[in-house]
Design a protein around this motif. Structure first.
Motif, PDB file in Angstrom:
ATOM      1  N   PHE A  58       0.815  -1.212   0.000  1.00 50.03           N
ATOM      2  CA  PHE A  58       0.000   0.000   0.000  1.00 50.03           C
ATOM      3  C   PHE A  58       0.847   1.260   0.000  1.00 50.03           C
ATOM      4  CE2 PHE A  58      -3.430  -2.872   0.253  1.00 50.03           C
ATOM      5  CZ  PHE A  58      -4.428  -2.209  -0.435  1.00 50.03           C
ATOM      6  N   GLY A  59       2.127   1.154   0.344  1.00 52.85           N
ATOM      7  CA  GLY A  59       3.025   2.268   0.084  1.00 52.85           C
ATOM      8  C   GLY A  59       3.072   2.565  -1.409  1.00 52.85           C
ATOM      9  N   LEU A  60       3.148   1.498  -2.218  1.00 53.64           N
ATOM     10  CA  LEU A  60       3.084   1.643  -3.677  1.00 53.64           C
ATOM     11  C   LEU A  60       1.732   2.196  -4.094  1.00 53.64           C
ATOM     12  CD1 LEU A  60       3.793   1.017  -6.696  1.00 53.64           C
ATOM     13  CD2 LEU A  60       2.929  -1.293  -6.263  1.00 53.64           C
ATOM     14  N   SER A  61       0.663   1.590  -3.603  1.00 56.85           N
ATOM     15  CA  SER A  61      -0.681   2.015  -3.977  1.00 56.85           C
ATOM     16  C   SER A  61      -0.914   3.483  -3.625  1.00 56.85           C
ATOM     17  CB  SER A  61      -1.710   1.130  -3.262  1.00 56.85           C
ATOM     18  OG  SER A  61      -3.017   1.502  -3.610  1.00 56.85           O
ATOM     19  N   ASN A  62      -0.507   3.880  -2.418  1.00 57.67           N
ATOM     20  CA  ASN A  62      -0.677   5.272  -1.980  1.00 57.67           C
ATOM     21  C   ASN A  62       0.047   6.230  -2.907  1.00 57.67           C
ATOM     22  OD1 ASN A  62      -0.181   4.377   1.545  1.00 57.67           O
ATOM     23  ND2 ASN A  62      -2.000   4.165   0.267  1.00 57.67           N
ATOM     24  N   ARG A  63       1.245   5.884  -3.280  1.00 55.72           N
ATOM     25  CA  ARG A  63       2.033   6.778  -4.118  1.00 55.72           C
ATOM     26  C   ARG A  63       1.471   6.886  -5.529  1.00 55.72           C
ATOM     27  NH1 ARG A  63       4.630   5.188   0.138  1.00 55.72           N
ATOM     28  NH2 ARG A  63       6.273   6.496   1.034  1.00 55.72           N
ATOM     29  N   MET A  64       0.952   5.770  -6.054  1.00 53.53           N
ATOM     30  CA  MET A  64       0.330   5.827  -7.371  1.00 53.53           C
ATOM     31  C   MET A  64      -0.988   6.610  -7.324  1.00 53.53           C
ATOM     32  SD  MET A  64       2.539   4.548  -9.278  1.00 53.53           S
ATOM     33  CE  MET A  64       1.582   4.685 -10.795  1.00 53.53           C
ATOM     34  N   ALA A  65      -1.733   6.460  -6.254  1.00 51.03           N
ATOM     35  CA  ALA A  65      -2.975   7.219  -6.112  1.00 51.03           C
ATOM     36  C   ALA A  65      -2.670   8.715  -6.003  1.00 51.03           C
ATOM     37  CB  ALA A  65      -3.759   6.741  -4.895  1.00 51.03           C
ATOM     38  N   ASN A  66      -1.643   9.066  -5.236  1.00 53.37           N
ATOM     39  CA  ASN A  66      -1.272  10.479  -5.115  1.00 53.37           C
ATOM     40  C   ASN A  66      -0.719  11.019  -6.434  1.00 53.37           C
ATOM     41  OD1 ASN A  66      -2.096  10.802  -2.460  1.00 53.37           O
ATOM     42  ND2 ASN A  66      -0.118  10.201  -1.617  1.00 53.37           N
ATOM     43  N   LEU A  67       0.097  10.228  -7.114  1.00 52.08           N
ATOM     44  CA  LEU A  67       0.644  10.626  -8.409  1.00 52.08           C
ATOM     45  C   LEU A  67      -0.474  10.924  -9.406  1.00 52.08           C
ATOM     46  CD1 LEU A  67       2.857  10.713 -10.718  1.00 52.08           C
ATOM     47  CD2 LEU A  67       2.506   8.244 -10.894  1.00 52.08           C
ATOM     48  N   SER A  68      -1.468  10.048  -9.446  1.00 55.10           N
ATOM     49  CA  SER A  68      -2.517  10.168 -10.457  1.00 55.10           C
ATOM     50  C   SER A  68      -3.662  11.091 -10.031  1.00 55.10           C
ATOM     51  CB  SER A  68      -3.090   8.782 -10.783  1.00 55.10           C
ATOM     52  OG  SER A  68      -3.713   8.210  -9.646  1.00 55.10           O
ATOM     53  N   GLY A  69      -3.618  11.561  -8.786  1.00 59.54           N
ATOM     54  CA  GLY A  69      -4.720  12.394  -8.304  1.00 59.54           C
ATOM     55  C   GLY A  69      -6.020  11.617  -8.219  1.00 59.54           C
ATOM     56  N   MET A  70      -5.919  10.346  -7.847  1.00 58.04           N
ATOM     57  CA  MET A  70      -7.084   9.468  -7.829  1.00 58.04           C
ATOM     58  C   MET A  70      -8.119   9.962  -6.816  1.00 58.04           C
ATOM     59  SD  MET A  70      -6.983   5.342  -7.363  1.00 58.04           S
ATOM     60  CE  MET A  70      -5.495   5.224  -8.358  1.00 58.04           C
ATOM     61  N   ARG A  71      -9.353  10.070  -7.270  1.00 60.15           N
ATOM     62  CA  ARG A  71     -10.441  10.568  -6.424  1.00 60.15           C
ATOM     63  C   ARG A  71     -11.251   9.416  -5.867  1.00 60.15           C
ATOM     64  NH1 ARG A  71     -15.615  11.391  -7.709  1.00 60.15           N
ATOM     65  NH2 ARG A  71     -15.313  11.456  -9.959  1.00 60.15           N
ATOM     66  N   PRO A  72     -11.522   9.428  -4.557  1.00 55.27           N
ATOM     67  CA  PRO A  72     -12.386   8.378  -3.996  1.00 55.27           C
ATOM     68  C   PRO A  72     -13.806   8.483  -4.534  1.00 55.27           C
ATOM     69  CG  PRO A  72     -11.233   9.596  -2.259  1.00 55.27           C
ATOM     70  CD  PRO A  72     -11.035  10.356  -3.523  1.00 55.27           C
ATOM     71  N   ASN A  73     -14.439   7.358  -4.708  1.00 53.70           N
ATOM     72  CA  ASN A  73     -15.862   7.352  -5.077  1.00 53.70           C
ATOM     73  C   ASN A  73     -16.682   7.976  -3.962  1.00 53.70           C
ATOM     74  OD1 ASN A  73     -14.448   4.872  -6.204  1.00 53.70           O
ATOM     75  ND2 ASN A  73     -16.321   4.884  -7.444  1.00 53.70           N
ATOM     76  N   ASP A  74     -17.690   8.737  -4.324  1.00 56.53           N
ATOM     77  CA  ASP A  74     -18.571   9.325  -3.316  1.00 56.53           C
ATOM     78  C   ASP A  74     -19.202   8.251  -2.433  1.00 56.53           C
ATOM     79  OD1 ASP A  74     -18.034  11.827  -4.372  1.00 56.53           O
ATOM     80  OD2 ASP A  74     -19.836  11.874  -5.618  1.00 56.53           O
ATOM     81  N   GLU A  75     -19.488   7.083  -3.012  1.00 56.67           N
ATOM     82  CA  GLU A  75     -20.163   6.014  -2.269  1.00 56.67           C
ATOM     83  C   GLU A  75     -19.384   5.573  -1.031  1.00 56.67           C
ATOM     84  OE1 GLU A  75     -21.475   5.471  -6.604  1.00 56.67           O
ATOM     85  OE2 GLU A  75     -19.671   6.085  -5.548  1.00 56.67           O
ATOM     86  N   PHE A  76     -18.046   5.673  -1.086  1.00 57.39           N
ATOM     87  CA  PHE A  76     -17.234   5.183   0.029  1.00 57.39           C
ATOM     88  C   PHE A  76     -17.437   5.993   1.312  1.00 57.39           C
ATOM     89  CE2 PHE A  76     -14.122   3.312  -3.166  1.00 57.39           C
ATOM     90  CZ  PHE A  76     -14.389   2.002  -2.830  1.00 57.39           C
ATOM     91  N   TYR A  77     -17.743   7.268   1.178  1.00 55.91           N
ATOM     92  CA  TYR A  77     -17.753   8.132   2.352  1.00 55.91           C
ATOM     93  C   TYR A  77     -18.786   7.721   3.405  1.00 55.91           C
ATOM     94  CZ  TYR A  77     -14.523  11.426   0.180  1.00 55.91           C
ATOM     95  OH  TYR A  77     -13.406  11.994  -0.386  1.00 55.91           O
ATOM     96  N   LEU A  78     -19.913   7.205   2.972  1.00 59.58           N
ATOM     97  CA  LEU A  78     -20.976   6.857   3.919  1.00 59.58           C
ATOM     98  C   LEU A  78     -21.050   5.376   4.250  1.00 59.58           C
ATOM     99  CD1 LEU A  78     -23.870   9.158   2.658  1.00 59.58           C
ATOM    100  CD2 LEU A  78     -22.266   9.552   4.534  1.00 59.58           C
ATOM    101  N   MET A  79     -20.320   4.548   3.520  1.00 57.78           N
ATOM    102  CA  MET A  79     -20.401   3.100   3.756  1.00 57.78           C
ATOM    103  C   MET A  79     -20.032   2.737   5.195  1.00 57.78           C
ATOM    104  SD  MET A  79     -18.761   1.343   0.342  1.00 57.78           S
ATOM    105  CE  MET A  79     -18.362  -0.152   1.256  1.00 57.78           C
ATOM    106  N   GLY A  80     -20.877   1.944   5.833  1.00 56.17           N
ATOM    107  CA  GLY A  80     -20.574   1.418   7.158  1.00 56.17           C
ATOM    108  C   GLY A  80     -20.684   2.420   8.288  1.00 56.17           C
ATOM    109  N   ARG A  81     -21.164   3.616   8.011  1.00 63.12           N
ATOM    110  CA  ARG A  81     -21.263   4.622   9.082  1.00 63.12           C
ATOM    111  C   ARG A  81     -22.583   4.514   9.846  1.00 63.12           C
ATOM    112  NH1 ARG A  81     -17.140   8.076   9.248  1.00 63.12           N
ATOM    113  NH2 ARG A  81     -15.951   8.492   7.350  1.00 63.12           N
ATOM    114  N   ILE A  82     -23.650   4.189   9.143  1.00 64.08           N
ATOM    115  CA  ILE A  82     -24.965   4.093   9.772  1.00 64.08           C
ATOM    116  C   ILE A  82     -25.423   2.644   9.659  1.00 64.08           C
ATOM    117  CG2 ILE A  82     -27.349   4.897   9.701  1.00 64.08           C
ATOM    118  CD1 ILE A  82     -26.252   7.447   8.334  1.00 64.08           C
ATOM    119  N   PRO A  83     -25.718   2.009  10.787  1.00 63.83           N
ATOM    120  CA  PRO A  83     -26.179   0.611  10.712  1.00 63.83           C
ATOM    121  C   PRO A  83     -27.415   0.488   9.822  1.00 63.83           C
ATOM    122  CG  PRO A  83     -25.802   1.296  12.981  1.00 63.83           C
ATOM    123  CD  PRO A  83     -25.703   2.530  12.130  1.00 63.83           C
ATOM    124  N   LYS A  84     -27.430  -0.586   9.039  1.00 64.82           N
ATOM    125  CA  LYS A  84     -28.602  -0.821   8.187  1.00 64.82           C
ATOM    126  C   LYS A  84     -29.796  -1.163   9.056  1.00 64.82           C
ATOM    127  CE  LYS A  84     -26.111  -2.436   4.123  1.00 64.82           C
ATOM    128  NZ  LYS A  84     -25.887  -3.549   3.197  1.00 64.82           N
TER     129      LYS A  84
END
Length: 198
Positions: A167-193
């Motif tokens: 994930f050191g590699l993954s982090n650096r490639m994500a930062n290099l490419s300016g990879m944007r998180p999907n909006d869906e990730f922000y709320l996942m698992g925060r509110i019990p179903k």
């Protein structure tokens, strides 16, 4: 909803991808309900995408060792926070919340894992992951002795270090490419179903 591009590099259309990449991406979409941006952002280099995903799967989908799926995600969140990788903290923080069924855990780990609601064993694991991320040249036998004292085998210690390193590699490639998180990730698992009515 965010409208910024998911990468500063070209993002291929799904239909233009080689069959094996397209099949894997569609499987993920069917399971998750959306396509994590990492799959598309890295797909403009298919050979590297295949190598990246093969190592990812070897580390995270294995069923040997004592690390739970949640603990593997803890390592990723702490490593990614140390490397200031927005994509991986957000995406894997979401996966961690789902695995652990703890809405607060990812935020705690990302800000300061030493104050998170985790076990002493997990704290030792994350101390080592953090050391691999920041000062791997200082790893010595004392680190192994500490982890052995918490019940980790040498193979478990390899897994902790390998996940951090990958994930050191993954982090650096994500930062290099300016990879944007999907909006869906922000709320996942925060509110019990809420259970469906009978």
């Amino acid at each position: 909803m965010t409208t910024h591009p998911i990468s500063r590099y070209p993002v291929p259309e799904l239909n233009d991808l080689p069959e094996d990449l397209r099949t894997r991406i569609l499987e993920v979409q069917q399971k998750a309900g959306f396509v994590p941006n990492v799959f598309l952002a890295l797909a403009h280099r298919p050979a590297e995408w295949r190598a990246f995903m093969a190592y990812h799967d070897a580390l995270l989908l294995k069923d040997t060792g004592t690390l739970s799926k949640g603990e593997r995600e803890m390592i990723i969140v702490v490593t990614s926070a140390a490397n200031q990788c927005l994509y991986c903290v957000v995406a894997h923080g979401a996966i961690l919340r789902v695995y652990e069924k703890k809405p607060l855990i990812a935020d705690q780990l990302a800000v300061n894992y030493r104050k998170a609601d985790i076990t002493p064993r997990q704290r030792a694991m994350l101390d080592f992951a953090f050391k691999i991320t920041i000062t791997s040249h200082l790893v010595d036998e004392g680190d192994f002795a500490t982890l052995h004292g918490h019940g980790f085998s040498d193979d478990d210690i390899w897994d902790i270090g390998a996940i951090s390193a990958f994930f050191g590699l993954s982090n650096r490639m994500a930062n290099l490419s300016g990879m944007r998180p999907n909006d869906e990730f922000y709320l996942m698992g925060r509110i019990p179903k809420t259970p469906r009515p009978a």
